[in-house]
Design an enzyme around this catalytic site. Sequence first.
Site, PDB file in Angstrom:
ATOM      1  N   TYR A  98     -74.138 -82.729  -8.723  1.00  0.00           N
ATOM      2  CA  TYR A  98     -75.358 -83.166  -8.041  1.00  0.00           C
ATOM      3  C   TYR A  98     -76.567 -82.289  -8.348  1.00  0.00           C
ATOM      4  O   TYR A  98     -77.679 -82.803  -8.527  1.00  0.00           O
ATOM      5  CB  TYR A  98     -75.115 -83.265  -6.537  1.00  0.00           C
ATOM      6  CG  TYR A  98     -74.414 -84.539  -6.145  1.00  0.00           C
ATOM      7  CD1 TYR A  98     -75.135 -85.684  -5.834  1.00  0.00           C
ATOM      8  CD2 TYR A  98     -73.024 -84.615  -6.111  1.00  0.00           C
ATOM      9  CE1 TYR A  98     -74.491 -86.859  -5.491  1.00  0.00           C
ATOM     10  CE2 TYR A  98     -72.370 -85.787  -5.767  1.00  0.00           C
ATOM     11  CZ  TYR A  98     -73.113 -86.910  -5.459  1.00  0.00           C
ATOM     12  OH  TYR A  98     -72.471 -88.086  -5.121  1.00  0.00           O
ATOM     13  N   GLU A 140     -67.324 -88.633  -0.536  1.00  0.00           N
ATOM     14  CA  GLU A 140     -66.467 -88.510  -1.718  1.00  0.00           C
ATOM     15  C   GLU A 140     -65.352 -87.500  -1.501  1.00  0.00           C
ATOM     16  O   GLU A 140     -64.208 -87.724  -1.917  1.00  0.00           O
ATOM     17  CB  GLU A 140     -67.327 -88.168  -2.937  1.00  0.00           C
ATOM     18  CG  GLU A 140     -68.190 -89.347  -3.371  1.00  0.00           C
ATOM     19  CD  GLU A 140     -69.441 -88.957  -4.146  1.00  0.00           C
ATOM     20  OE1 GLU A 140     -69.499 -87.808  -4.647  1.00  0.00           O
ATOM     21  OE2 GLU A 140     -70.360 -89.791  -4.245  1.00  0.00           O
TER      22      GLU A 140
END
Length: 394
Positions: A98, A140
Amino acid sequence: MLSEKSRPVIEATAAVVAEHMPEITPKFYAHMFEAHPELMDGVFSRANQRSGEQAQALAGSIVRFAVHLLEHPDTLPEAVLARIAHKHTALGIVEEQYPIVYENLFWAIGEVLGDAVTPEVAEAWTEVYWLMADALIKLEKDLYAKQANDRMWTGWRVVSKEPTGNAAVTFRFEPADDTPQTPGRPGGYLSVRVKLEDGLRQCRQYSLSDDAESTSQRVITVKLDEGGEVSPVLIQGVEVGDVIELSNPYGEITLDESSAPLVLMTAGIGITPAASILDALAEKGSERTVRFLHGDASWDSVALRDQVAEALRSLPDAEAHLWLGVAPEQAPEDFSVHEGQIAVDQVELPEGAAYILCGPLAFMQSARSSLIGAGVPATSIRYEIFGPDLWLAA
């Protein structure tokens, strides 16, 4: 959820950012892949990059998330996040990636918008990005924790390869080793990773088309996509006995435990998740009211038609309707056949039904509009889309 400091900045700039996202995202991806070429190897789809679909999906999801924060400040767009999280886990996306996306995306925003990206604007959109990223990371991690193993990819041996309608092939796999395997859910999918001639690995998601909850086999049905890179390898190059890398199963548009009537509306190869749902209902001896509506070019084009017909015969309150471009010489048993495109006014829809759509994007948009026009609540309609979700992005 969004800070009071950032709210007016996002309100003032959301339209501008949305307008320029088609220019921002190609720069972002090019810059990121130049710095991190490893992300193209088995994570991002080269075919989706060429078509621009991945860029559109990313741009749309971020802007949609920001708009949701403005319109619904006390909630998160759970359906949007769940869809993205399942796609990410099927590709093995991890928390450490990310910051890479953030760094390159915000470089591209600065390149395109220039001096308009003041420190206040950068800070506000950074907040949006990390609110979305942190929510996805949490989802996730939860999905990964539910798996029976801690491996992203495991080897599965092809035990059968059978052609079906719509230029598709059904593959059956068995585990190639003793890694504990996770049961799937009817309507769900998994990722397949193959190595191309140039050595690059590429992934593609395929619905579990039969026996979805099994841990001893995986079944997918693959349609040849001339513009793709994975399906030609599978259909033209993979044979019985070969070992292929498969992910754990994922997917949020799956069969629930409700007893409410269920309507499955599909077109073309979109029949694959519906086939696994019908198979599961039949195996459980379900008494749910089921309506199966499918559109295709011809009877011979219908993939998995024998499997679907067998499942429907086992359900006590099921009806199947086909809309075909070319009428068959003899109407197939167990199906009511219509000409042309799917028309919901030709079928009596059950009260209080849940709807699952799958097929080409234009078909699903038309089907959803028709259902809403017929009085079906939008909240009762879910859809599965193959590839980047451009509908969500819109």
